[in-house]
Design a protein around this motif. Sequence first.
Motif, PDB file in Angstrom:
ATOM      1  N   GLN A 140       0.832  -1.204   0.000  1.00 23.08           N
ATOM      2  CA  GLN A 140       0.000   0.000   0.000  1.00 23.08           C
ATOM      3  C   GLN A 140       0.864   1.250   0.000  1.00 23.08           C
ATOM      4  O   GLN A 140       0.549   2.228  -0.668  1.00 23.08           O
ATOM      5  CB  GLN A 140      -0.928  -0.003   1.201  1.00 23.08           C
ATOM      6  CG  GLN A 140      -2.022  -1.036   1.104  1.00 23.08           C
ATOM      7  CD  GLN A 140      -2.858  -1.094   2.361  1.00 23.08           C
ATOM      8  OE1 GLN A 140      -2.464  -0.600   3.410  1.00 23.08           O
ATOM      9  NE2 GLN A 140      -4.024  -1.729   2.254  1.00 23.08           N
ATOM     10  N   SER A 164       2.203   1.658  -3.469  1.00 13.86           N
ATOM     11  CA  SER A 164       1.127   2.131  -4.340  1.00 13.86           C
ATOM     12  C   SER A 164       0.873   3.617  -4.113  1.00 13.86           C
ATOM     13  O   SER A 164       0.659   4.369  -5.059  1.00 13.86           O
ATOM     14  CB  SER A 164      -0.161   1.353  -4.065  1.00 13.86           C
ATOM     15  OG  SER A 164       0.014   0.000  -4.344  1.00 13.86           O
ATOM     16  N   GLU A 209      -7.531   8.007 -12.783  1.00  9.35           N
ATOM     17  CA  GLU A 209      -8.529   7.056 -12.276  1.00  9.35           C
ATOM     18  C   GLU A 209      -8.227   5.642 -12.762  1.00  9.35           C
ATOM     19  O   GLU A 209      -8.304   4.681 -11.997  1.00  9.35           O
ATOM     20  CB  GLU A 209      -9.938   7.467 -12.716  1.00  9.35           C
ATOM     21  CG  GLU A 209     -10.485   8.649 -11.958  1.00  9.35           C
ATOM     22  CD  GLU A 209     -11.863   9.065 -12.451  1.00  9.35           C
ATOM     23  OE1 GLU A 209     -12.448   8.366 -13.310  1.00  9.35           O
ATOM     24  OE2 GLU A 209     -12.355  10.096 -11.971  1.00  9.35           O
ATOM     25  N   THR A 210      -7.862   5.511 -14.027  1.00 10.84           N
ATOM     26  CA  THR A 210      -7.519   4.204 -14.579  1.00 10.84           C
ATOM     27  C   THR A 210      -6.296   3.629 -13.878  1.00 10.84           C
ATOM     28  O   THR A 210      -6.272   2.442 -13.513  1.00 10.84           O
ATOM     29  CB  THR A 210      -7.241   4.323 -16.090  1.00 10.84           C
ATOM     30  OG1 THR A 210      -8.397   4.865 -16.725  1.00 10.84           O
ATOM     31  CG2 THR A 210      -6.903   2.977 -16.693  1.00 10.84           C
ATOM     32  N   THR A 211      -5.293   4.448 -13.658  1.00 10.63           N
ATOM     33  CA  THR A 211      -4.080   3.995 -12.973  1.00 10.63           C
ATOM     34  C   THR A 211      -4.392   3.567 -11.552  1.00 10.63           C
ATOM     35  O   THR A 211      -3.902   2.530 -11.088  1.00 10.63           O
ATOM     36  CB  THR A 211      -3.021   5.113 -12.966  1.00 10.63           C
ATOM     37  OG1 THR A 211      -2.768   5.511 -14.314  1.00 10.63           O
ATOM     38  CG2 THR A 211      -1.732   4.642 -12.328  1.00 10.63           C
ATOM     39  N   LEU A 212      -5.212   4.325 -10.855  1.00 12.96           N
ATOM     40  CA  LEU A 212      -5.579   3.973  -9.486  1.00 12.96           C
ATOM     41  C   LEU A 212      -6.337   2.650  -9.450  1.00 12.96           C
ATOM     42  O   LEU A 212      -6.076   1.804  -8.583  1.00 12.96           O
ATOM     43  CB  LEU A 212      -6.423   5.084  -8.851  1.00 12.96           C
ATOM     44  CG  LEU A 212      -6.890   4.838  -7.421  1.00 12.96           C
ATOM     45  CD1 LEU A 212      -5.697   4.642  -6.488  1.00 12.96           C
ATOM     46  CD2 LEU A 212      -7.760   5.979  -6.940  1.00 12.96           C
ATOM     47  N   LYS A 213      -7.259   2.444 -10.391  1.00 12.06           N
ATOM     48  CA  LYS A 213      -8.001   1.180 -10.448  1.00 12.06           C
ATOM     49  C   LYS A 213      -7.051   0.009 -10.677  1.00 12.06           C
ATOM     50  O   LYS A 213      -7.191  -1.048 -10.057  1.00 12.06           O
ATOM     51  CB  LYS A 213      -9.054   1.223 -11.551  1.00 12.06           C
ATOM     52  CG  LYS A 213     -10.245   2.085 -11.220  1.00 12.06           C
ATOM     53  CD  LYS A 213     -11.226   2.133 -12.374  1.00 12.06           C
ATOM     54  CE  LYS A 213     -12.365   3.092 -12.086  1.00 12.06           C
ATOM     55  NZ  LYS A 213     -13.298   3.226 -13.210  1.00 12.06           N
ATOM     56  N   GLU A 214      -6.069   0.192 -11.556  1.00 10.26           N
ATOM     57  CA  GLU A 214      -5.099  -0.873 -11.817  1.00 10.26           C
ATOM     58  C   GLU A 214      -4.258  -1.164 -10.574  1.00 10.26           C
ATOM     59  O   GLU A 214      -3.976  -2.321 -10.273  1.00 10.26           O
ATOM     60  CB  GLU A 214      -4.204  -0.498 -12.984  1.00 10.26           C
ATOM     61  CG  GLU A 214      -4.918  -0.499 -14.320  1.00 10.26           C
ATOM     62  CD  GLU A 214      -4.052   0.013 -15.452  1.00 10.26           C
ATOM     63  OE1 GLU A 214      -2.868   0.339 -15.223  1.00 10.26           O
ATOM     64  OE2 GLU A 214      -4.562   0.089 -16.584  1.00 10.26           O
ATOM     65  N   LEU A 227      -5.138  -0.665  -7.427  1.00 12.30           N
ATOM     66  CA  LEU A 227      -5.982  -1.336  -6.436  1.00 12.30           C
ATOM     67  C   LEU A 227      -6.235  -2.797  -6.813  1.00 12.30           C
ATOM     68  O   LEU A 227      -6.248  -3.674  -5.942  1.00 12.30           O
ATOM     69  CB  LEU A 227      -7.305  -0.582  -6.280  1.00 12.30           C
ATOM     70  CG  LEU A 227      -7.189   0.810  -5.649  1.00 12.30           C
ATOM     71  CD1 LEU A 227      -8.533   1.523  -5.675  1.00 12.30           C
ATOM     72  CD2 LEU A 227      -6.651   0.725  -4.237  1.00 12.30           C
ATOM     73  N   LYS A 228      -6.422  -3.060  -8.110  1.00 16.31           N
ATOM     74  CA  LYS A 228      -6.636  -4.434  -8.556  1.00 16.31           C
ATOM     75  C   LYS A 228      -5.379  -5.271  -8.300  1.00 16.31           C
ATOM     76  O   LYS A 228      -5.462  -6.397  -7.811  1.00 16.31           O
ATOM     77  CB  LYS A 228      -6.978  -4.459 -10.046  1.00 16.31           C
ATOM     78  CG  LYS A 228      -7.374  -5.843 -10.544  1.00 16.31           C
ATOM     79  CD  LYS A 228      -7.535  -5.896 -12.054  1.00 16.31           C
ATOM     80  CE  LYS A 228      -8.590  -4.956 -12.561  1.00 16.31           C
ATOM     81  NZ  LYS A 228      -8.816  -5.075 -14.008  1.00 16.31           N
ATOM     82  N   THR A 229      -4.218  -4.726  -8.610  1.00 20.01           N
ATOM     83  CA  THR A 229      -2.960  -5.430  -8.371  1.00 20.01           C
ATOM     84  C   THR A 229      -2.764  -5.667  -6.883  1.00 20.01           C
ATOM     85  O   THR A 229      -2.340  -6.756  -6.466  1.00 20.01           O
ATOM     86  CB  THR A 229      -1.774  -4.627  -8.935  1.00 20.01           C
ATOM     87  OG1 THR A 229      -1.991  -4.417 -10.332  1.00 20.01           O
ATOM     88  CG2 THR A 229      -0.462  -5.342  -8.712  1.00 20.01           C
ATOM     89  N   ASN A 230      -3.070  -4.672  -6.090  1.00 17.02           N
ATOM     90  CA  ASN A 230      -2.949  -4.801  -4.638  1.00 17.02           C
ATOM     91  C   ASN A 230      -3.857  -5.925  -4.125  1.00 17.02           C
ATOM     92  O   ASN A 230      -3.432  -6.737  -3.301  1.00 17.02           O
ATOM     93  CB  ASN A 230      -3.303  -3.477  -3.964  1.00 17.02           C
ATOM     94  CG  ASN A 230      -3.054  -3.495  -2.475  1.00 17.02           C
ATOM     95  OD1 ASN A 230      -2.327  -4.340  -1.968  1.00 17.02           O
ATOM     96  ND2 ASN A 230      -3.640  -2.551  -1.767  1.00 17.02           N
TER      97      ASN A 230
END
Length: 70
Positions: free
Chosen positions: A4, A7, A51-56, A58-61
Motif C-alpha cells: 500500500q 502504491s 482514475e484508470t491507474t488507481l483502479k489498476e 488497487l486491482k494489483t494490490n
Amino acid sequence: MQLQEKSFWLFNLLHVIVATSAREPSSPICSKYDYEERLLERVIRNELALETTLKEILKTNANVVDALKQ
C-alpha cells in the motif's frame, strides 16, 4: 502494508508527472474560450488517466493480498 505504501508513492509520482506536464505551452494569443476549452479537455484526460491507474493499482494490490493469504 508495504504494498500500500508503494502504491501510494507510485500514485503520488504519477500525480507529480501529470501536474508538471499539464502546463500549457506558450502559444499565440487566442480567445479566452478556446483556451478554457483546451484546458478543460486536458484536465479531463488527466483525471481519467489517473482514475484508470488507481483502479489498476488497487486491482494489483487485491491480487497480491489474495496471493499472500493462500
